[in-house]
Design an enzyme around this catalytic site. Structure first.
Site, PDB file in Angstrom:
ATOM      1  N   SER A 169       0.922  -1.239  -0.071  1.00 58.39           N
ATOM      2  CA  SER A 169      -0.073   0.106   0.122  1.00 58.39           C
ATOM      3  C   SER A 169       0.805   1.405   0.032  1.00 58.39           C
ATOM      4  CB  SER A 169      -1.014   0.101   1.397  1.00 58.39           C
ATOM      5  OG  SER A 169      -0.185   0.014   2.378  1.00 58.39           O
ATOM      6  N   ASP A 200      -4.072   8.353   7.719  1.00 58.28           N
ATOM      7  CA  ASP A 200      -5.076   7.329   8.363  1.00 58.28           C
ATOM      8  C   ASP A 200      -4.446   6.747   9.448  1.00 58.28           C
ATOM      9  OD1 ASP A 200      -3.659   5.397   6.960  1.00 58.28           O
ATOM     10  OD2 ASP A 200      -5.510   4.866   5.551  1.00 58.28           O
ATOM     11  N   HIS A 233      -1.040   5.215   7.076  1.00 55.61           N
ATOM     12  CA  HIS A 233      -0.278   5.473   5.872  1.00 55.61           C
ATOM     13  C   HIS A 233      -0.210   7.161   5.936  1.00 55.61           C
ATOM     14  CE1 HIS A 233      -2.885   1.987   4.691  1.00 55.61           C
ATOM     15  NE2 HIS A 233      -1.702   1.641   4.033  1.00 55.61           N
TER      16      HIS A 233
END
Length: 366
Positions: A55, A339, A342
C-alpha cells in the site's frame, strides 16, 4: 495492516536472544554504508519505473470492493477524487518517480486502458500484500507480481524487453503485512518468529535477486518504517508516544535486510541494490515535526487526519445508510499521517525530502 503488541514483544525477546549473532555479522539500523557509484556506472537517467510491493507504493491496483482507498475522502488532495492510493494524495511511488524526472507509472490493473502510458513503466504493487500470502489470492504476493511483469516481457510482441529493464529503475516496497498476517493467523510466539522473520527477509532477498537477474541494474527496496509510531499503535497514548519495543523489533528486521542486501551486492560485485531507509526518514520527520526545510509543520505528527468516529470504523467507512463514520482534519497538509497506517501527501513529501540526499548519493546521473 493489523499488528499485535504480543507480536512485537516476542520480537523484542528474539532481538535479545540473537544480539550476539547480529553483532558478530556487523551492521546497524542507523549507519548504512554503500559502495560509491562511479559516474560511468549510471551514465543517464532511467527511462521507466517499475514498482512491486504494497500500500505504500500502490497507485490503484487493489479492487475497489477490497479497500477504502477507492472511497472518499481518499484522494482529497490529489487528484481530488479516490484513485486507489492509500492517502489523501501522492504516495511513495509518486515521489520516487519525481526524483528521476519520471511520470508515475501506470497501475498494472489498468494496463489495457493505458495506451502510451506503458512507456513510463508499470506499477505492480497491491495494498495489503507481502512476500507471502497475506489474506487471499485477490492480493497477489510479490512473487506473483513479478510473474505478471515477466509475462509482459515474454509474450509475443512483448510490451517490455530486457533492455527496457536495464535502462529503468525498480522500487520494491515491503512495510509489514506479512507480520500482520502471521500474527492474525497463528499468534506470535518467540519460537515461531525465530524462524518466520528470517523467512520474510530471505524471501524478499530471493525476489530482489530474481528482479536483478531479469535485467534490472538499479533497485531500491524499503526498510521497515517505525511501526510503533503508526497511529494504530499510538492511539493508546492519545497519539503522543511511539511504542519503543515495537520499533526495536522493526530494527531487527532492518538489520537482517541490510545484511541480505549486502550479500546480494557482494555476490554481483556491485551496489546495484539500495535500501531506502524509511525508518530513519520517518523518525526524522516525526521528531522534527516537519521537514528539514521548515516548509511543512506537523504539530501533532502521530495523530491521523482521517479517522473513524467510533470503534470499528476507519477512514472512509460508512454505515448501512451511507452515513459517514469518519472525520477529516481541516487541513491534510498539517498532518503527517492520513489514516491509521499511511502518511498524507504532505507526510510523504517530508519523507522524500529526508531521503533525497541519500538518493542523490546512490544514484548519480550526469
Amino acid at each position: 495492516m493489523e499488528y499485535s503488541s504480543n507480536f512485537f514483544f516476542c520480537c523484542f525477546l528474539l532481538i535479545i536472544i540473537t544480539t550476539t549473532n547480529i553483532r558478530a555479522t556487523g551492521g546497524s539500523p542507523h549507519h548504512h554504508h554503500h559502495k560509491k557509484i562511479e559516474v560511468s556506472d549510471y551514465a543517464s537517467k532511467p527511462t521507466k519505473l517499475f514498482v512491486f510491493g504494497d500500500s505504500y507504493a500502490d497507485t490503484g491496483n487493489v479492487q475497489k470492493s477490497l479497500a477504502n482507498s477507492w472511497k472518499q475522502p481518499y484522494g482529497l488532495t490529489f487528484p481530488g477524487k479516490p484513485t486507489g492510493r492509500f492517502s489523501d494524495g501522492r504516495v511513495l511511488t509518486d515521489y520516487f518517480a519525481k526524483f528521476f524526472g519520471l511520470k508515475s507509472p501506470l497501475a498494472y490493473r489498468w494496463m489495457k486502458f493505458g495506451g502510451k502510458k506503458v512507456q513510463n513503466g508499470m506499477n505492480f504493487a497491491y495494498g495489503g500484500s507481502g512476500v507471502f500470502e497475506t489474506s487471499s489470492n485477490l492480493l497477489p504476493n510479490m512473487s506473483t507480481q513479478i510473474d505478471f511483469f515477466e509475462k509482459l516481457m515474454t509474450i509475443n510482441e512483448s510490451i517490455y524487453t530486457k533492455r527496457d529493464l536495464k535502462s529503468s529503475v525498480v522500487l520494491v516496497s515491503l512495510v509489514g503485512n506479512d507480520y500482520a498476517a502471521y500474527t492474525a493467523r497463528s499468534g506470535a510466539t518467540a519460537q515461531g518468529l525465530q524462524s518466520f522473520i528470517p523467512l520474510v527477509v530471505n524471501q524478499l532477498a530471493v525476489n530482489l535477486k530474481r528482479i536483478k537477474e531479469m535485467g534490472a541494474c538499479k533497485i531500491a527496496v524499503t526498510a521497515l518504517q517505525p511501526l510503533g509510531c503508526l497511529p494504530q499503535m499510538t492511539q493508546l497514548s492519545s497519539f503522543k508516544q511511539c511504542n519503543a519495543t515495537q520499533n526495536l523489533a522493526v530494527n531487527f528486521h532492518n538489520l537482517l535486510l541490510q545484511q541480505a542486501v549486502a550479500k546480494l551486492n557482494n555476490e554481483t560485485k556491485d551496489s546495484s541494490i539500495f535500501v531506502l531507509d524509511l525508518y530513519n526518514s520517518f523518525t526524522t520527520v516525526l521528531n522534527q515535526k516537519g521537514d528539514y526545510q521548515g516548509d511543512l509543520k506537523f504539530e501533532t505528527p502521530l495523530k491521523p487526519c482521517c479517522m473513524g468516529i467510533s470503534s470499528g470504523y476507519s477512514c472512509g467507512s460508512v454505515d448501512g445508510n451511507g452515513t459517514k463514520m469518519y472525520s477529516v482534519c481541516s487541513d491534510p497538509k498539517s498532518a503527517f499521517f492520513w489514516d491509521a497506517l499511511h502518511p498524507t501527501e504532505a507526510g510523504w513529501r517530508a519523507v522524500y525530502m529526508a531521503l533525497k540526499s541519500s538518493l542523490e548519493q546512490f544514484f548519480k546521473f550526469y
